[in-house]
Design a protein around this motif. Structure first.
Motif, PDB file in Angstrom:
ATOM      1  N   GLY A 107      34.090  45.435  23.140  1.00 49.14           N
ATOM      2  CA  GLY A 107      35.183  44.924  23.942  1.00 49.14           C
ATOM      3  C   GLY A 107      34.734  43.974  25.034  1.00 49.14           C
ATOM      4  N   CYS A 108      35.718  43.573  25.819  1.00 48.12           N
ATOM      5  CA  CYS A 108      35.524  42.571  26.871  1.00 48.12           C
ATOM      6  C   CYS A 108      36.044  43.127  28.190  1.00 48.12           C
ATOM      7  N   VAL A 109      35.481  42.660  29.286  1.00 43.27           N
ATOM      8  CA  VAL A 109      35.938  43.052  30.618  1.00 43.27           C
ATOM      9  C   VAL A 109      36.203  41.787  31.421  1.00 43.27           C
ATOM     10  N   VAL A 110      37.348  41.763  32.090  1.00 45.93           N
ATOM     11  CA  VAL A 110      37.752  40.658  32.950  1.00 45.93           C
ATOM     12  C   VAL A 110      37.770  41.167  34.383  1.00 45.93           C
ATOM     13  N   LYS A 111      37.109  40.441  35.280  1.00 44.06           N
ATOM     14  CA  LYS A 111      37.092  40.813  36.694  1.00 44.06           C
ATOM     15  C   LYS A 111      37.692  39.677  37.509  1.00 44.06           C
ATOM     16  N   VAL A 112      38.770  39.999  38.217  1.00 52.47           N
ATOM     17  CA  VAL A 112      39.436  39.033  39.089  1.00 52.47           C
ATOM     18  C   VAL A 112      39.183  39.465  40.529  1.00 52.47           C
TER      19      VAL A 112
END
Length: 447
Positions: free
Chosen positions: A434-439
């Motif tokens: 999977g992928c992780v997005v950090k804002v």
């Protein structure tokens, strides 16, 4: 003391001989000689106190100055006296050295504080390329404390290219594949040994801003010409297609014309959509800042995704000052990408032309959470999709691996985050699918 005694010995001998030659009584002669001896001893002791002891005190004070102890001073330093004048000069020198050391310590402390507070990584290497100084920003970049970093070589730290590249040039570093670093180098000496000072500046955002301005200038030219051409082409193709039935052409020839005109009309419409998407990306308006609660916004947007369940891990209530409309658009794009990542196309398509999707695994496929730092709030969106196949192209405009995708969602989302003084990062999950997005967004104190 011995020299003082030697000085009075000739006089004592002569006076003793003269006294002994006198016709006085023996007791009188001995008493007089004893008085002379006592007087000489008293005078010698006085000379020792007035000359030898001040010199010893001066020697002790000078020795303390050599050891950088500036607390000692010479007492009884008076003018109009040779030793007194020397004592005054030594005391003045001690005061000057103490003042200079205090100033140097204050300047060093100020310099250290400035270096620590500067938000750009700073490193200092000795001639063997071993790290001798690193600030807090450098520790964050290398993700280690200074105690672990000091003494390691530039090659071990992964920044050897910063010592070999040309000064004021761009270098890629493995710590952040999306960042571009400007390297500035200079030299200084510490205890006579030359050292190399390396200063890194992340210019990725500035370069992207320049790229965006270039897009804006380009779209002004392209937009005018394409709009003037695409609308007539699409209109004429549609009109000709409608009049084909009255031309009396054969069935096969009419079908060929219809297919050709349909392709022309479809491509004109596709180019128009491309142009509008380009304009949307290049003409993002500045955010209209408002103060609101971030958890409420995240929870509301998570409910809009119905294809997969989005689990919201509620964290602390935090206030942000941002444009809620732009943040909504950013979250919609990111959650939609995460949902599409966990949906896998089936082997074929349904009879109605729509694709059949199924989710990988079981349970929650998309997880949204947030945490607080000292100045920021970090919003995280994780999925268990296939992850990033080509991370270097993640933020390339109009690059997409999805059929029918525009390739501007992630670029637009990052532009929104950076427009609020934050950042957006994408990466594959560690040791997981999977992928992780950090804002990262700046937070404000809640009232």
């Amino acid at each position: 003391m011995r020299l003082s005694l030697l000085l009075v010995v000739p006089g004592l001998l002569i006076s003793g001989i003269l006294i002994w030659l006198q016709s006085w009584a023996l007791e009188s002669k001995l008493i007089l000689i004893a008085v002379e001896l006592i007087a000489c001893l008293i005078i010698a002791a006085s000379l020792h106190d007035h000359i030898i002891r001040p010199l010893q005190t001066l020697a002790n004070v000078v020795g303390a100055l050599r050891e950088e102890d500036y607390s000692f001073r010479v007492r009884l330093a008076v003018p109009h006296d040779a030793l007194g004048e020397l004592s005054l000069e030594v005391n003045t020198l001690a005061d000057l050295l103490a003042e200079n050391r205090t100033g140097a310590m204050e300047a060093t402390t100020l310099l250290q504080r400035v270096v620590e507070e500067v938000g750009i990584p700073i490193f200092a290497f000795d001639p063997a390329e071993a790290l001798r100084l690193v600030n807090t920003a450098g520790e964050r970049l290398l993700q280690q404390s200074s105690a672990r970093l000091l003494g390691k070589t530039a090659a071990e730290l992964g920044i050897h290219s910063c010592l070999t590249c040309e000064n004021e040039s761009l270098v890629p570093l493995r710590f952040n594949s999306d960042a571009r670093w400007l390297v500035r180098r200079s030299t200084f000496r510490q205890q006579g040994v030359p050292h190399t000072l390396v200063i890194l500046a992340d210019v990725s955002r500035a370069l992207r801003e320049e790229e965006r301005r270039a897009w804006q200038r380009l779209i002004r030219v392209m937009g005018h010409e394409l709009n003037n051409s695409l609308a007539p082409i699409k209109s004429i193709a549609g009109s000709l297609n409608a009049r084909l039935s009255a031309t009396g052409l054969g069935t096969e020839e009419q079908q060929d014309f219809e297919r050709g005109l349909a392709i022309i009309e479809a491509r004109a419409a596709s180019l128009n959509r491309f142009l509008q998407a380009y304009r949307q990306l290049a003409q993002m308006p500045p955010p209209v800042l408002q103060k609101f609660s971030l958890p409420g916004l995240v929870t509301r947007i998570a409910r809009l995704e119905t294809r997969v369940k989005v689990e919201v891990l509620h964290g602390p209530d935090v206030m942000v000052k941002a444009d809620p409309d732009q943040l909504e658009q950013m979250l919609i794009n990111l959650l939609r990408n995460a949902a599409e990542a966990v949906l896998e196309p089936a082997s074929g398509e349904k009879s109605n032309g729509s694709k059949d999707y199924q989710a990988h695994g079981s349970g929650n496929q998309v997880v949204c959470s947030w945490k607080l730092t000292e100045n920021d709030v970090i919003l995280t969106i994780e999925d268990n999709g296939p992850g990033l196949m080509n991370p270097s192209n993640t933020f390339v405009p109009f690059y997409t691996t999805k059929p029918g995708g525009s390739g501007i969602g992630l670029v637009l989302s990052r532009q929104i985050a950076e427009g609020h003084g934050g950042s957006l990062e994408l990466s594959n999950r560690d040791h997981q699918r999977g992928c992780v997005v950090k804002v990262r967004l700046p937070r404000v104190a809640s009232e």
